[in-house]
Design a protein around this motif. Structure first.
Motif, PDB file in Angstrom:
ATOM      1  N   LEU A 133       0.807  -1.223   0.000  1.00  0.00           N
ATOM      2  CA  LEU A 133       0.000   0.000   0.000  1.00  0.00           C
ATOM      3  C   LEU A 133       0.839   1.271   0.000  1.00  0.00           C
ATOM      4  O   LEU A 133       0.459   2.271  -0.603  1.00  0.00           O
ATOM      5  CB  LEU A 133      -0.947   0.009   1.210  1.00  0.00           C
ATOM      6  CG  LEU A 133      -1.974  -1.126   1.250  1.00  0.00           C
ATOM      7  CD1 LEU A 133      -2.746  -1.097   2.554  1.00  0.00           C
ATOM      8  CD2 LEU A 133      -2.952  -1.020   0.079  1.00  0.00           C
ATOM      9  N   ILE A 134       1.976   1.203   0.664  1.00  0.00           N
ATOM     10  CA  ILE A 134       2.771   2.427   0.830  1.00  0.00           C
ATOM     11  C   ILE A 134       3.322   2.946  -0.501  1.00  0.00           C
ATOM     12  O   ILE A 134       3.545   4.132  -0.679  1.00  0.00           O
ATOM     13  CB  ILE A 134       3.888   2.198   1.883  1.00  0.00           C
ATOM     14  CG1 ILE A 134       4.038   3.455   2.739  1.00  0.00           C
ATOM     15  CG2 ILE A 134       5.215   1.811   1.279  1.00  0.00           C
ATOM     16  CD1 ILE A 134       4.460   3.161   4.157  1.00  0.00           C
ATOM     17  N   GLY A 135       3.505   2.031  -1.457  1.00  0.00           N
ATOM     18  CA  GLY A 135       4.041   2.485  -2.744  1.00  0.00           C
ATOM     19  C   GLY A 135       2.962   2.814  -3.766  1.00  0.00           C
ATOM     20  O   GLY A 135       3.271   3.167  -4.906  1.00  0.00           O
ATOM     21  N   LEU A 136       1.705   2.688  -3.372  1.00  0.00           N
ATOM     22  CA  LEU A 136       0.617   2.918  -4.339  1.00  0.00           C
ATOM     23  C   LEU A 136       0.445   4.398  -4.662  1.00  0.00           C
ATOM     24  O   LEU A 136       0.552   5.243  -3.770  1.00  0.00           O
ATOM     25  CB  LEU A 136      -0.703   2.400  -3.770  1.00  0.00           C
ATOM     26  CG  LEU A 136      -1.007   0.917  -3.889  1.00  0.00           C
ATOM     27  CD1 LEU A 136      -2.390   0.643  -3.296  1.00  0.00           C
ATOM     28  CD2 LEU A 136      -0.985   0.460  -5.326  1.00  0.00           C
ATOM     29  N   PRO A 137       0.130   4.729  -5.912  1.00  0.00           N
ATOM     30  CA  PRO A 137      -0.161   6.119  -6.234  1.00  0.00           C
ATOM     31  C   PRO A 137      -1.450   6.550  -5.514  1.00  0.00           C
ATOM     32  O   PRO A 137      -2.341   5.708  -5.296  1.00  0.00           O
ATOM     33  CB  PRO A 137      -0.377   6.111  -7.745  1.00  0.00           C
ATOM     34  CG  PRO A 137      -0.026   4.763  -8.222  1.00  0.00           C
ATOM     35  CD  PRO A 137       0.063   3.848  -7.063  1.00  0.00           C
ATOM     36  N   PRO A 138      -1.589   7.845  -5.120  1.00  0.00           N
ATOM     37  CA  PRO A 138      -2.753   8.293  -4.331  1.00  0.00           C
ATOM     38  C   PRO A 138      -4.088   7.897  -4.955  1.00  0.00           C
ATOM     39  O   PRO A 138      -5.018   7.512  -4.238  1.00  0.00           O
ATOM     40  CB  PRO A 138      -2.591   9.813  -4.306  1.00  0.00           C
ATOM     41  CG  PRO A 138      -1.147  10.043  -4.549  1.00  0.00           C
ATOM     42  CD  PRO A 138      -0.645   8.911  -5.359  1.00  0.00           C
ATOM     43  N   ARG A 139      -4.158   7.963  -6.283  1.00  0.00           N
ATOM     44  CA  ARG A 139      -5.450   7.664  -6.907  1.00  0.00           C
ATOM     45  C   ARG A 139      -5.824   6.188  -6.701  1.00  0.00           C
ATOM     46  O   ARG A 139      -6.978   5.860  -6.428  1.00  0.00           O
ATOM     47  CB  ARG A 139      -5.370   7.996  -8.405  1.00  0.00           C
ATOM     48  CG  ARG A 139      -6.736   7.951  -9.058  1.00  0.00           C
ATOM     49  CD  ARG A 139      -6.664   8.268 -10.530  1.00  0.00           C
ATOM     50  NE  ARG A 139      -6.487   9.692 -10.764  1.00  0.00           N
ATOM     51  CZ  ARG A 139      -6.456  10.232 -11.977  1.00  0.00           C
ATOM     52  NH1 ARG A 139      -6.560   9.469 -13.043  1.00  0.00           N
ATOM     53  NH2 ARG A 139      -6.310  11.529 -12.136  1.00  0.00           N
ATOM     54  N   THR A 140      -4.868   5.316  -6.829  1.00  0.00           N
ATOM     55  CA  THR A 140      -5.141   3.886  -6.629  1.00  0.00           C
ATOM     56  C   THR A 140      -5.525   3.618  -5.180  1.00  0.00           C
ATOM     57  O   THR A 140      -6.430   2.833  -4.889  1.00  0.00           O
ATOM     58  CB  THR A 140      -3.897   3.038  -6.977  1.00  0.00           C
ATOM     59  OG1 THR A 140      -3.324   3.570  -8.162  1.00  0.00           O
ATOM     60  CG2 THR A 140      -4.212   1.592  -7.160  1.00  0.00           C
ATOM     61  N   LEU A 141      -4.818   4.323  -4.289  1.00  0.00           N
ATOM     62  CA  LEU A 141      -5.116   4.157  -2.865  1.00  0.00           C
ATOM     63  C   LEU A 141      -6.561   4.588  -2.581  1.00  0.00           C
ATOM     64  O   LEU A 141      -7.301   3.888  -1.875  1.00  0.00           O
ATOM     65  CB  LEU A 141      -4.131   5.001  -2.049  1.00  0.00           C
ATOM     66  CG  LEU A 141      -3.932   4.600  -0.593  1.00  0.00           C
ATOM     67  CD1 LEU A 141      -3.296   3.218  -0.493  1.00  0.00           C
ATOM     68  CD2 LEU A 141      -3.049   5.609   0.117  1.00  0.00           C
ATOM     69  N   ALA A 142      -6.934   5.714  -3.168  1.00  0.00           N
ATOM     70  CA  ALA A 142      -8.309   6.205  -2.983  1.00  0.00           C
ATOM     71  C   ALA A 142      -9.305   5.214  -3.598  1.00  0.00           C
ATOM     72  O   ALA A 142     -10.432   5.056  -3.102  1.00  0.00           O
ATOM     73  CB  ALA A 142      -8.457   7.577  -3.617  1.00  0.00           C
ATOM     74  N   GLY A 143      -8.884   4.527  -4.649  1.00  0.00           N
ATOM     75  CA  GLY A 143      -9.745   3.545  -5.312  1.00  0.00           C
ATOM     76  C   GLY A 143     -10.081   2.365  -4.422  1.00  0.00           C
ATOM     77  O   GLY A 143     -11.033   1.621  -4.682  1.00  0.00           O
ATOM     78  N   LEU A 144      -9.306   2.169  -3.376  1.00  0.00           N
ATOM     79  CA  LEU A 144      -9.558   1.043  -2.461  1.00  0.00           C
ATOM     80  C   LEU A 144     -10.657   1.374  -1.441  1.00  0.00           C
ATOM     81  O   LEU A 144     -11.215   0.466  -0.822  1.00  0.00           O
ATOM     82  CB  LEU A 144      -8.266   0.670  -1.722  1.00  0.00           C
ATOM     83  CG  LEU A 144      -7.208  -0.082  -2.524  1.00  0.00           C
ATOM     84  CD1 LEU A 144      -5.951  -0.258  -1.687  1.00  0.00           C
ATOM     85  CD2 LEU A 144      -7.715  -1.460  -2.960  1.00  0.00           C
ATOM     86  N   ILE A 145     -10.954   2.687  -1.265  1.00  0.00           N
ATOM     87  CA  ILE A 145     -11.911   3.079  -0.210  1.00  0.00           C
ATOM     88  C   ILE A 145     -13.292   2.417  -0.401  1.00  0.00           C
ATOM     89  O   ILE A 145     -13.833   1.845   0.551  1.00  0.00           O
ATOM     90  CB  ILE A 145     -12.006   4.624  -0.122  1.00  0.00           C
ATOM     91  CG1 ILE A 145     -10.681   5.154   0.447  1.00  0.00           C
ATOM     92  CG2 ILE A 145     -13.185   5.059   0.763  1.00  0.00           C
ATOM     93  CD1 ILE A 145     -10.571   6.659   0.509  1.00  0.00           C
ATOM     94  N   PRO A 146     -13.873   2.429  -1.600  1.00  0.00           N
ATOM     95  CA  PRO A 146     -15.198   1.818  -1.750  1.00  0.00           C
ATOM     96  C   PRO A 146     -15.224   0.323  -1.410  1.00  0.00           C
ATOM     97  O   PRO A 146     -16.260  -0.203  -1.022  1.00  0.00           O
ATOM     98  CB  PRO A 146     -15.534   2.031  -3.227  1.00  0.00           C
ATOM     99  CG  PRO A 146     -14.632   3.117  -3.688  1.00  0.00           C
ATOM    100  CD  PRO A 146     -13.428   3.057  -2.856  1.00  0.00           C
ATOM    101  N   ILE A 147     -14.093  -0.337  -1.565  1.00  0.00           N
ATOM    102  CA  ILE A 147     -14.097  -1.790  -1.346  1.00  0.00           C
ATOM    103  C   ILE A 147     -13.430  -2.187  -0.033  1.00  0.00           C
ATOM    104  O   ILE A 147     -13.160  -3.355   0.211  1.00  0.00           O
ATOM    105  CB  ILE A 147     -13.404  -2.523  -2.517  1.00  0.00           C
ATOM    106  CG1 ILE A 147     -11.995  -1.929  -2.752  1.00  0.00           C
ATOM    107  CG2 ILE A 147     -14.240  -2.472  -3.778  1.00  0.00           C
ATOM    108  CD1 ILE A 147     -11.114  -2.795  -3.609  1.00  0.00           C
TER     109      ILE A 147
END
Lengths: 536, 328
Positions: free
Chosen positions: B189-203
């Motif tokens: 998770l720490i290396g994920l781009p912010p947009r991808t990280l935000a993409g995890l919120i719904p799931i």
């Protein structure tokens, strides 16, 4: 005169040195053999319940074999003094001779138990040559002799206890193997004795000396240089290397003939020998080339000694010619952090010698300071001739002065590629302007175990904080305990970026705290700043 | 001892001696082989390492000598490039390394991806991720489709996709059945781009608990106020650990939009929640929180009482409270 090798033993007490000189290797061998025999005797009594009486054993095994051994050693000593026979032939023949003698002895004496073990005598005798390969050869030959003799005795039925011949042979083989192991221990003092006796008359007469000048020959130099150099480094004493080349010596040979040339070379060598102090030795390594090793003397001290030699040499008149005088050019190098191999010393001294020849012969040049001064003088001369503004020259001299301050740089990091990258980068940027000495280490322990950091030179250390053996903070702690700890500037590299870690590093004495991955531009800028400060 | 036969002793000696001799010879031969290889590696490395740095840090063309021709050279080039990526910070250098790796090392890694040895496959996956060899993503997806041979390989594939193809990662990640440790999830998770990280919120609720914890921790370390709304939704989560992690993340971010979502923690049965909320309230002016502090002053846990005292004292002295976050 004390031998060169004695300087290594400076720290030893006088009594222990005397003892070393008195006890000869051959006596070591005899003592060892006797002790060994006694041990075997008791081993046989208790383990194998041997039924040989004490008197029989003492007379037949210990006394007789000890006497035979002593006789053989003395015979071999006489044999090796024979001139015109190559060493290797002498050594091999000695061992073969001893094996044959033992074989005959065993064959004649084959009615007794354990006599096969006499094959250990060649192994012990070989230790007087202090060469491991020779002892191994003696061991192999003895084992072969043992096998042949066992086979021969069993075939001819000479042995009274025929059924136990294999047992006897196996035991003898084990004992000879033990003797071989023990002989390796004997070789150590043997080797030291041989080295200490470098100056002994008995050996001077043999292979070590150059017959014309009576200086040591090149072979001797090759044999002992590494040991002497390593010991000097280990004991941290000065060690200098001088190369002497007589100026235009070929002309003397051409004008007056080779015998006259040889005569003067001999005289010059005698002058040199008389002048050389303790712990030095001269070696003739070529026609008119002489090398001198100064144990415990630095280049400046060696220069003073050799200046005396030059003065004495200039007073040496050549009969039949008023114009010609025998002179010599001399190049001197000493060991330091960078020049510490034989090839380095030779190149540095040779370079200095070539300079001495170039600037008018009959000179003594030391590889460090004199060379720098000459370079500076030549440059000033060239500038004057080419009308180059003086300001430029001053700048250049300042640059050179900056280069005179030697700065050590240590890079300690477990990633060898990273250390090499940093090292090559810093070298390529700053080596022209600064006199830098680089060294890389895989961890803190390796750094602390090295001699590299125990100097008075300014020292810049670039190291990672987390390493497997001694962390960066531990190294820092050790360095800051040193009396001259201000000489050290420390760049701590880290992957931890918390304020607490930074505070801890600075409190322990880090000068810079940089995070990995490293920004090279930032690092080189800080490094340059530190170099400027240090070289002031 | 006498009972032992000579022949027996002889044969025992011979057999043992022969075995020792053979083993010694084998070890010596092996050691010599290794030493020679190591020497060759070191020689090659010292020959090219400076050239590599020169090439990567300048506008120079790629020198021919840097292109590896055999496996030994490829291994060394891999080591050099990974070392530079890890230890030296430079965008230009990284881009050049990625370009080189895609052009000259992809064949080598493709071979290793399908290697029968687990260690080779794992090393290949890790190097592909670190050297950004996007040319091999097709092969990685193929392996994923076929089903990786081990849980560790599957993790490496996830990690690689998270770095190199986040959209694909978002599709696959919720469907992952295997569970990993918090540390492993954090690494991804720490290396994920912010947009991808935000993409995890719904799931997020579909993800394993360890992953949820890591996700909230990672958000905390990012100090990004955009995530406050999400964190506030976690405050009423049924799982206490999630609520505590969310509070910690809020403390890390250090900003509160509204006080109401946190008030119920004052009455919480769990003392850690009460402690965290005091720490969180310390970010607010004393006038706003005085009533709640008074309430917690008489708390049954001495840790909470101590925290309240520290907050009150610091606020009164107009000093920013400074304390380590792990002493409670």
């Amino acid at each position: 005169m004390k031998s060169l090798y004695d300087f290594i033993s400076k720290e030893e007490t006088q009594s222990s040195r005397n003892l070393n000189n008195i006890i000869n290797t051959s006596y070591y061998a005899v003592i060892a053999l006797t002790a060994f025999m006694i041990i075997i005797r008791y081993a046989f009594t208790f383990v194998w319940e041997h039924n040989m009486s004490n008197e029989q054993y003492w007379i037949e095994i210990i006394l007789i074999s000890g006497a035979i051994m002593l006789l053989i050693i003395k015979a071999v000593e006489l044999f090796i003094k024979l001139k015109r026979v190559p060493n290797i032939v002498k050594e091999t023949l000695s061992i073969l001779l001893v094996v044959i003698l033992c074989s005959i002895g065993i064959y004649v004496h084959s009615i007794s138990h354990n006599v096969l073990t006499l094959y250990m005598i060649p192994v012990f005798v070989s230790t007087i040559f202090a060469k491991r390969w020779l002892t191994f050869t003696a061991y192999l030959v003895s084992m072969i002799g043992l096998s042949i003799n066992t086979w021969f005795i069993s075939q001819n039925g000479y042995l009274l206890h025929e059924e136990s011949i294999l047992m006897e042979a196996t035991l003898a083989a084990i004992i000879i193997s033990l003797a071989y192991t023990l002989s390796h221990v004997l070789i150590l003092p043997g080797r030291t004795n041989l080295l200490i006796s470098l100056n002994k008359e008995s050996l001077e007469e043999e292979v070590l000396l150059d017959p014309l000048t009576e200086l040591f020959n090149k072979k001797t130099l090759d044999l002992y240089f590494k040991t002497l150099l390593d010991t000097a480094k280990e004991k941290r004493v000065d060690f200098s290397y001088a190369l002497i080349d007589f100026d235009d010596f070929h002309r003397i040979n051409e004008m007056f003939g080779d015998p006259v040339g040889d005569k003067y070379l001999k005289k010059a060598a005698k002058l040199l020998k008389d002048l050389l102090p303790d712990y030095t030795a001269a070696f003739r390594i070529g026609g008119d080339e002489i090398t001198i090793l100064f144990g415990g003397y630095n280049a400046a001290e060696a220069k003073v000694i050799l200046e005396k030699f030059q003065t004495k040499l200039s007073q040496l008149k050549i009969v039949g010619s008023k114009e010609h005088r025998l002179t010599a050019s001399i190049g001197i190098a000493q060991i330091d952090l960078e020049v510490n191999q034989r090839s380095d010393l030779f190149h540095a001294a040779n370079k200095a010698l070539i300079h001495a020849k170039r600037i008018g012969k009959n000179q003594i040049i030391t590889s460090d300071l004199d060379m720098y001064e000459i370079e500076l003088n030549n440059e000033s001369l060239n500038r004057m001739l080419n009308h180059i503004p003086i300001m430029d020259s001053v700048e250049n001299i300042n640059r050179k002065k900056k280069a005179m301050t030697k700065i050590l740089v240590s890079i300690i990091h477990e990633d060898v590629i990273f250390t090499q990258t940093i090292c090559s980068r810093l070298k390529s940027i700053y080596s022209e302007d600064y006199d830098l000495g680089f060294q890389t280490f895989p961890d803190g322990q390796a750094f602390l175990e090295s001699d590299w950091f125990m100097t008075d030179y300014p020292h810049i250390i670039v190291m990672e904080d987390i390493m497997s053996r001694k962390t960066g903070l531990e190294v820092l702690y050790q360095i800051r305990k040193l009396p001259q700890n201000n000489n050290y500037k420390v760049f701590m590299l880290t992957r931890r970026n918390s304020v607490e870690d930074k505070i801890e590093a600075y409190q322990n004495g880090a000068d810079y705290y940089l995070t990995l991955p490293l920004n090279m531009q930032l690092f080189t800028a800080k490094f340059k700043r530190e170099l400027e400060r240090t070289s002031r | 001892m006498k009972a032992l036969s000579v022949e027996f002793l002889f044969w025992v000696n011979l057999v043992v001696g022969s075995i020792i001799l053979i083993l010694t010879l084998y070890l010596i031969a092996n050691r010599l082989g290794q030493q020679s290889k190591q020497k060759k590696r070191a020689e090659y490395r010292s020959k090219v390492v400076g050239v590599w740095y020169d090439y990567l840090s300048s506008e120079k063309d790629l020198p021919g000598m840097l292109i590896p021709t055999n496996n030994l050279e490829k291994e060394q080039v891999e080591d050099i490039l990974l070392s530079l990526v890890h230890n030296i910070e430079s965008k230009q250098m990284d881009d050049k390394i990625y370009m080189f790796s895609n052009s000259f090392l992809s064949k080598y890694y493709r071979k290793n991806l399908y290697h029968r040895k687990w260690s080779r496959r794992m090393n290949a996956l890790s190097s592909i991720r670190e050297l950004h060899i996007v040319a091999l993503l097709v092969d990685i997806k193929k392996i994923l489709k076929r089903g990786p041979r081990s849980k560790e390989e599957f993790y490496e594939i996830l990690h690689t996709l998270a770095q190199l193809e986040p959209s694909e990662f978002l599709d696959i990640f919720p469907k992952v059945e295997a569970e990993y440790s918090e540390f492993e999830y954090k690494k991804i998770l720490i290396g994920l781009p912010p947009r991808t990280l935000a993409g995890l919120i719904p799931i997020i609720d579909d993800l394993p608990l360890n992953c949820q914890y890591s996700f909230i921790d990672v958000i905390g370390t990012m100090h990004n106020v955009d995530y406050i709304l999400f964190l506030e939704t976690r405050m009423n989560h049924h799982h206490p650990e999630i609520r505590i992690r969310a509070l910690k993340a809020m403390i890390e971010i250090g900003h509160i939009n509204q006080i109401e979502p946190y008030l119920h923690f004052i009455e919480s049965e769990n003392f850690v929640e009460r402690l965290m909320v005091v720490r969180l309230f310390s970010k607010l002016p004393l006038t706003m929180i005085q009533t709640y502090l008074d309430e917690l002053k008489e708390d049954e846990s001495w840790l909470v009482r101590q925290e309240v005292a520290m907050v009150s004292k610091a606020e009164k002295q107009f000093l920013l409270p400074e304390r380590s976050h792990d002493n409670g």
